[in-house]
Design an enzyme around this catalytic site. Structure first.
Site, PDB file in Angstrom:
ATOM      1  N   VAL A 161     -44.356  29.334 -32.909  1.00 55.92           N
ATOM      2  CA  VAL A 161     -45.088  30.122 -31.245  1.00 55.92           C
ATOM      3  C   VAL A 161     -44.339  31.424 -31.692  1.00 55.92           C
ATOM      4  O   VAL A 161     -45.644  31.865 -30.715  1.00 55.92           O
ATOM      5  CB  VAL A 161     -43.168  29.230 -30.614  1.00 55.92           C
ATOM      6  CG1 VAL A 161     -43.389  29.952 -29.333  1.00 55.92           C
ATOM      7  CG2 VAL A 161     -43.513  27.780 -30.003  1.00 55.92           C
ATOM      8  N   LYS A 186     -35.968  19.154 -21.018  1.00 60.07           N
ATOM      9  CA  LYS A 186     -36.790  19.634 -19.947  1.00 60.07           C
ATOM     10  C   LYS A 186     -36.503  19.513 -18.438  1.00 60.07           C
ATOM     11  O   LYS A 186     -36.478  19.882 -17.600  1.00 60.07           O
ATOM     12  CB  LYS A 186     -38.158  19.207 -20.817  1.00 60.07           C
ATOM     13  CG  LYS A 186     -38.130  19.673 -21.625  1.00 60.07           C
ATOM     14  CD  LYS A 186     -39.195  19.062 -22.494  1.00 60.07           C
ATOM     15  CE  LYS A 186     -39.689  20.196 -23.943  1.00 60.07           C
ATOM     16  NZ  LYS A 186     -40.744  19.229 -24.882  1.00 60.07           N
TER      17      LYS A 186
HETATM   18  N1  HSE Z   1     -40.735  18.127 -29.809  1.00 56.67           N
HETATM   19  C1  HSE Z   1     -40.981  18.689 -28.579  1.00 56.67           C
HETATM   20  C2  HSE Z   1     -42.577  17.896 -28.061  1.00 56.67           C
HETATM   21  C3  HSE Z   1     -42.170  20.139 -28.774  1.00 56.67           C
HETATM   22  O1  HSE Z   1     -42.587  16.864 -28.661  1.00 56.67           O
HETATM   23  O2  HSE Z   1     -42.687  17.454 -26.277  1.00 56.67           O
HETATM   24  C4  HSE Z   1     -42.473  20.578 -27.490  1.00 56.67           C
HETATM   25  O3  HSE Z   1     -41.320  20.736 -26.072  1.00 56.67           O
END
Ligand code: HSE
Length: 433
Positions: A14, A206
Site C-alpha cells: 500500500v 472492519k
Molecule cells: N486481508 C484483508 C482482506 C486485506 O483479505 O480483505 C484488506 O484489508
C-alpha cells in the site's frame, strides 16, 4: 500554493503504491488540492527491501517518532499495520504534535480507536481511515454522510477478500479448503498471520468500525464481537450448498433491534442469487439497510495496493480541502454506548452436517434428540452412493426450520455424545435474503 508535507510509515504494497500514485499524478493532485505535495520523510522496517520506487529519492528514517519530530509534517500516514506497538506510539506522538493522521490500520482502530480519536479531537487534527475498510469502496464516507438524514438499521458485508477468494475458489473449481488456501497464499492474498483472515478477525475489525459509523457509537469492545472462521468448511459443504441453491460466504452483520445491537462474523449459506451471494473472488460487498430509503449496495476491490492507496488519496483531499472534521462524522462526546444482544437469541434456519455410521437405528436416535430440543427438521439428505465414505461414516445433512442458536448448540453437544456420530458435527446458519 502552500506546501503540504507528508511523512509515510510503512512501505509495503500500500505504501509503495501510494508513492507511485503521487509520483505519477503529482500535477493533477496538486491542482485539485491547491497544495504542493511534499513527501518529507519515509520509514519502514527494512530499508534495503526492493520496492517499486526509489527510496533514495526520499529522506529515510529508521524511527517513525524521530521522523515526525524532525520533519514536523502536516500529515502522518501510518501503514505499518500493528494493532498497538509502534503504530499506536507514532500516531499518538503525531497527534500530540498537532499532526493530521491517515491510517489503513483496522486492527489499531478497532482496539485503540476511542482513545486515539478523542485525542485527535482534543488536538483538532483529522484522523481519517477510508482505506481501513474494503479498500477501494468508499464505505466510510458513505456512512458518514448517510447517517445525517437516514436511520441505518442493518449492514451486511463481505469484508474480507481473502476468505471470499478461498470460498469462491472452492465453489467454482471444486477444490478443498487446503488447496484453495495454498493458492490464495501463492497469490499473496493471505495476511502474514493467516488467522486474521481465516478466523474472521480482520472482518470483525472492519465490522467494529462500520458499527460505530453507522449507529453513532463509541467503538465497542472488540472481544464482544461473536466470530466464527471458515477453516472447518469442507468441499462437501460447498457441494451440498449448491444442491440447495445456496452459496457459502463469510458474512459480517450488525443490526439494531429496539435499542440494542447484535453483531457477528460467521460463514453463512446465502441465496446464490442474492446480491451478497454474487460477490465473487477477492471482491468485497456491503449492503446497507435503512428505514428511510431502499437498500444501498456497494461492491468493489477490498484489498490491493492501488485500491487501498486511492482511498488514502481521497482522505488527503478531504484534509486539504475541508480541514478538520470529526473522525466519525460527529463529535466524540456525542457518540453513544449501546447494549449488545446475544447471538444466542438469533432465530434462523441451520445447516447441519453429521458424519454418521450407516446402520439401523441411527436416524431414529438423532431425530429423537431434535425433538427433545424442540428443533424441527425441514430437509434431510442422506446419499451415500455419491458421497465419499470417511471413517466408515457417511454425511447426513439436515436443514432445520428457524430456531435459536443456543438450541442448536445444545443439540450439537448431545449429538456429539452419540457413539454412531463420528467427527465433530458441523453447522452453519442459513440466511435467505
Ligand atoms: N486481508 C484483508 C482482506 C486485506 O483479505 O480483505 C484488506 O484489508
Amino acid at each position: 500554493m502552500s506546501d503540504f508535507n507528508i511523512c509515510i510509515a510503512g512501505l509495503g504494497t500500500v505504501g509503495s503504491s501510494l508513492i507511485n500514485i503521487i509520483e505519477k499524478n503529482k500535477n493533477k493532485i496538486e491542482n485539485r488540492l491547491n497544495k504542493k505535495i511534499k513527501i518529507v520523510g519515509i520509514t519502514a522496517k527494512n530499508k534495503r527491501k526492493k520496492r517499486s520506487f526509489l527510496t533514495d529519492n526520499y529522506n529515510w528514517y529508521d524511527d517513525p517518532l524521530k521522523m515526525i519530530k524532525d520533519c514536523k509534517p502536516n500529515l502522518f500516514i501510518e501503514l505499518m499495520g500493528y494493532e498497538k506497538e509502534i503504530s499506536y506510539n507514532s500516531i499518538k506522538f503525531a497527534i500530540k504534535n498537532k499532526v493530521n493522521i491517515i491510517t489503513a490500520n483496522k486492527a489499531l482502530i478497532a482496539h485503540n480507536g476511542n482513545e486515539l480519536i478523542s485525542l485527535a479531537e482534543k488536538n483538532q487534527v483529522s484522523f481519517l481511515f477510508e482505506a481501513s475498510v474494503a479498500a477501494a469502496i468508499p464505505i466510510i464516507n458513505t456512512l458518514k454522510s448517510m447517517i445525517i438524514s437516514n436511520k441505518i438499521i442493518k449492514i451486511l458485508g463481505i469484508l474480507n477478500g481473502t476468505t471470499n477468494y478461498i470460498l469462491s475458489n472452492m465453489t467454482n473449481n471444486n477444490i478443498s479448503f487446503s488447496e484453495a488456501l495454498k493458492d490464495a497464499k501463492k497469490k499473496g492474498y493471505v495476511e502474514s498471520n493467516p488467522d486474521l483472515d481465516l478466523e474472521g478477525i480482520d472482518s470483525a475489525h472492519k465490522l467494529s468500525i462500520l458499527t460505530s459509523l453507522a449507529f453513532g457509537l463509541n467503538l465497542i469492545n472488540f472481544n464482544e464481537i461473536y466470530r466464527e472462521g471458515i477453516a472447518n468448511i469442507e468441499l462437501q459443504d460447498i457441494e451440498f450448498s449448491k444442491k440447495l441453491g445456496l452459496v457459502i460466504k463469510l458474512v459480517s452483520i450488525v443490526e439494531q433491534i429496539n435499542n440494542k445491537i447484535r453483531l457477528y462474523v460467521k460463514p453463512m449459506m446465502l441465496n446464490k442469487n442474492s446480491r451478497l451471494g454474487k460477490v465473487d473472488g477477492v471482491l468485497n460487498g456491503i449492503q446497507i439497510q435503512s428505514k428511510d430509503i431502499e437498500d444501498i449496495f456497494l461492491e468493489g476491490q477490498g484489498a490491493g495496493g492501488y485500491a487501498t492507496a486511492s482511498s488514502i488519496i481521497s482522505d488527503i483531499y478531504d484534509i486539504c480541502i475541508n480541514g478538520y472534521s470529526p473522525a466519525f462524522g460527529i463529535k466524540f462526546n456525542k457518540l453513544k454506548k449501546i447494549d449488545k444482544l446475544s447471538v444466542n437469541k438469533d432465530f434462523n434456519s441451520f445447516y447441519l452436517r453429521l458424519n454418521v455410521l450407516d446402520k439401523k437405528g441411527v436416524l431414529a436416535k438423532i431425530t429423537k434428540l431434535f425433538n427433545e430440543n424442540n428443533i424441527s427438521i425441514e430437509t434431510m439428505i442422506q446419499n451415500p452412493k455419491n458421497m465419499k465414505i470417511k471413517n466408515n461414516s457417511i454425511p447426513l445433512i439436515i436443514i432445520t426450520h428457524k430456531t435459536y442458536l443456543q438450541d442448536i448448540n445444545n443439540l450439537i453437544k448431545k449429538i456429539s455424545n452419540l457413539l454412531e456420530v463420528k467427527d465433530k458435527p458441523f453447522f452453519m446458519q442459513i440466511y435467505k435474503v
